[in-house]
Write an enzyme that holds these catalytic residues in place. Structure first.
Site, PDB file in Angstrom:
ATOM      1  N   ARG A 106       0.846  -1.192   0.000  1.00 50.72           N
ATOM      2  CA  ARG A 106       0.000   0.000   0.000  1.00 50.72           C
ATOM      3  C   ARG A 106       0.878   1.237   0.000  1.00 50.72           C
ATOM      4  NH1 ARG A 106      -3.247   3.273  -1.181  1.00 50.72           N
ATOM      5  NH2 ARG A 106      -5.301   3.650  -0.285  1.00 50.72           N
TER       6      ARG A 106
ATOM      7  N   THR B 248      -2.654   6.177  12.288  1.00 52.24           N
ATOM      8  CA  THR B 248      -4.008   5.756  12.653  1.00 52.24           C
ATOM      9  C   THR B 248      -4.642   6.743  13.623  1.00 52.24           C
ATOM     10  OG1 THR B 248      -3.455   3.425  12.305  1.00 52.24           O
ATOM     11  CG2 THR B 248      -5.378   3.907  13.671  1.00 52.24           C
TER      12      THR B 248
ATOM     13  N   CYS C 236       5.872  -1.650  -9.497  1.00 51.92           N
ATOM     14  CA  CYS C 236       4.640  -2.334  -9.098  1.00 51.92           C
ATOM     15  C   CYS C 236       4.986  -3.567  -8.267  1.00 51.92           C
ATOM     16  CB  CYS C 236       3.821  -2.743 -10.318  1.00 51.92           C
ATOM     17  SG  CYS C 236       2.375  -3.751  -9.884  1.00 51.92           S
TER      18      CYS C 236
ATOM     19  N   CYS D  91       1.557   3.036  -9.130  1.00 48.31           N
ATOM     20  CA  CYS D  91       1.648   3.417 -10.543  1.00 48.31           C
ATOM     21  C   CYS D  91       1.051   4.799 -10.779  1.00 48.31           C
ATOM     22  CB  CYS D  91       0.954   2.377 -11.410  1.00 48.31           C
ATOM     23  SG  CYS D  91      -0.773   2.054 -10.962  1.00 48.31           S
TER      24      CYS D  91
END
Length: 553
Positions: free
Chosen positions: A306, A342, A498, A528
């Site tokens: 991520r 968070t 990627c 990307c």
């Protein structure tokens, strides 16, 4: 005439991450305190809440304490593993140096924090939200921003289901649903695709630096019981980055519940060498003797990736616009030196919820929620980000060693009340890539299948799934550019940046190169969309419920 049905709400929230769920809970809490009713809907593109959530994670419970003070006694999974040890290792190729924590400001200490699965925490938060009357719809991807005649956001539309690869309506076609709202809160996480559109529509980044990012690649391992130390937290910097890549980033390894360790590696996407592969840097990092010693005898059980926001204080955009607001990581509240976002994401959701509740109660229509940015500027989130605002740009400008020393010095000064009279600037991550012919090649070792692995076997562990006959969600502005421009100049870095093997150049040896997109592999990391040098790739949401299915990442 649209064939889509519509549903009205007071507030629609896009994304069931910590920010979106905290906003939903706070809205219902405020309504209960006032004896009023506020209708709240959360839509989530993952197949279930938590399916697309990936984080380290060591969590500061500050915002959770404010939102749900009894969480430790309410079955929250985060309570299982308080942090008991905190280590910061500086790695060379074969050795490690344990950095003394007394040299760091007190806010860098992990005392009182917890380590665990952010996905599991979000599932628990969703239960609390639903118990208060929040409607949560997983498996529905927000695909379109809706506007009223005056140009204010009036909600979102979910994507059509059952559209074939060629754009036709298949036998299982179902049109999307319009969700109308007085206020829409975008909580899509880093590089949200609707957030990008809203930022452009209202020029929300006119007065801030561009957002910058890192790519975090994570694995979960079951390790032998004699090696597992619940609550042990390790962060690393140094090797393998800056060896032959002139890049920045670092690793983490957290001993969590049930005999598992969560480990991962973050590469800042400002790197210049087109030959660099963040995935292979992560695999190489695991071969360091100090990391290998923890993993040997264990088994890898999950994988994911991520993008994370690294811009901090100076990259926070204007947070509000007519009819809505940005919350959480789509606004960029991550505290990079602490490697924590968070708590700040949750607090941002709470502040926006309070502003939205007051506006709904005052029946103000779809105006601008000005009290949200006012609350942010008076909050501990603002102060926390301000203290560390120069850390990332100092390391990028002066390198790992000198930059870290300078960053530490400025953090200490700010912590002691000496305000630095400057705020350094960020440059977009897609600029400044070196040509392939002048950048040093990087010799990555072959995976051994025991400690290090290849990308395709890794994607398998992410449980990623997309319908085979649906439109490609990775859009090329110019289909010829990857081969005509990126390949000769940069050896097409999409093949390497990627982490899921989505992009390939095939037929090159035969003299007929073709750019191939394996969209079914996509783990929704957004790298990307961020890193392509000419910004030719746009990530849009695929059919709802597609993508990774992380069990406890």
């Amino acid at each position: 005439m649209s064939e889509r049905e519509s549903m009205p709400y007071d507030v629609v929230i896009v994304g069931a991450g910590p920010a979106g769920l905290s906003a939903a809970i706070r809205l219902k809490q405020k309504a209960g305190e006032a004896g009023k009713d506020v209708s709240v809907c959360v839509i989530e593109k993952g197949s279930e809440v938590g399916a697309h959530i990936l984080s380290g994670a060591v969590i500061d419970p500050k915002a959770l304490d404010e939102l749900l003070p009894e969480w430790r006694d309410s079955g929250c999974p985060l309570a299982a593993t308080p942090v008991t040890e905190n280590h910061h290792w500086i790695l060379t190729e074969k050795k490690k140096i344990d950095f003394p924590h007394f040299l760091l400001p007190s806010f860098m200490n992990n005392h009182g924090t917890y380590t665990g699965s952010l996905g599991s925490l979000c599932r628990w938060l969703a239960e609390q939200a639903e118990g208060l009357g929040v409607e949560i719809f997983p498996g529905f991807a927000a695909a379109e921003v809706l506007y009223d005649e005056a140009g204010a956001v009036r909600g979102v539309a979910t994507g059509d289901m059952g559209v074939t690869r060629d754009g036709e309506q298949g036998p299982d076609y179902q049109p999307g649903m319009e969700l109308h709202a007085r206020y829409t809160l975008f909580a899509e996480g880093a590089r949200g695709h609707l957030t990008k559109q809203v930022k452009a529509t209202y020029d929300l980044e006119a007065d801030c630096d561009p957002q910058v990012y890192g790519i975090g690649i994570k694995e979960l391992w079951d390790i032998p019981a004699d090696k597992h130390e619940p609550g042990r937290v390790i962060h690393t910097q140094g090797w393998p980055l800056n060896v032959d890549s002139h890049a920045n980033g670092g690793g983490f390894l957290y001993h969590q519940a049930n005999g598992q360790v969560a480990l991962g590696f973050v590469t800042w996407l400002s790197y210049k060498n087109p030959h660099l592969s963040p995935f292979q840097e992560m695999q190489r990092w695991k071969t360091h003797p100090a990391i290998r010693a923890i993993l040997e005898g264990g088994k890898r059980v999950s994988y994911g990736a991520r993008a994370i926001t690294d811009g901090g204080f100076q990259s926070v955009p204007r947070l509000v616009f007519p009819g809505g607001a940005l919350i959480g990581c789509c606004a960029g509240f991550l505290n990079v030196p602490r490697i924590k976002g968070t708590h700040t994401a949750m607090k941002s959701g709470m502040m926006a919820a309070e502003a939205a509740f007051d506006a709904v109660m005052a029946d103000r229509g779809q105006d601008v929620l000005t009290t949200y940015p006012e609350a942010y500027e008076a909050s501990w989130v603002y102060e926390e980000l301000r203290l560390v605002r120069n850390t990332v740009p100092l390391v990028k400008k002066f390198g790992e060693t000198a930059g870290t020393i300078l960053a530490g010095t400025t953090m200490w000064a700010e912590h002691l009340g000496i305000k630095m009279p400057f705020t350094m600037k960020h440059k977009p991550d897609h600029v400044g890539m070196l040509r392939a012919d002048i950048a040093p090649k990087i010799d990555y070792p072959k995976p051994d299948g025991v400690i290090s692995f290849d990308r395709l076997s890794s994607v398998f562990l992410s449980n990623t799934n997309h319908g085979e006959d649906q439109p490609c969600h990775l859009k090329l502005g110019d289909p010829d550019r990857p081969v005509a421009y990126n390949l000769p100049l940069y050896d097409e870095p999409a093949q390497r940046y990627c982490p899921a093997g989505v992009y390939e150049v095939v037929g090159e040896e035969e003299g007929n190169p073709r750019f191939q997109i394996n969209a079914q592999n996509c783990v929704h990391c957004k790298t990307c969309d961020i890193k392509d040098m000419t910004q030719n790739i746009t990530w849009v949401s695929p059919e709802g419920g597609g993508g990774p299915n992380y069990p406890n990442m």
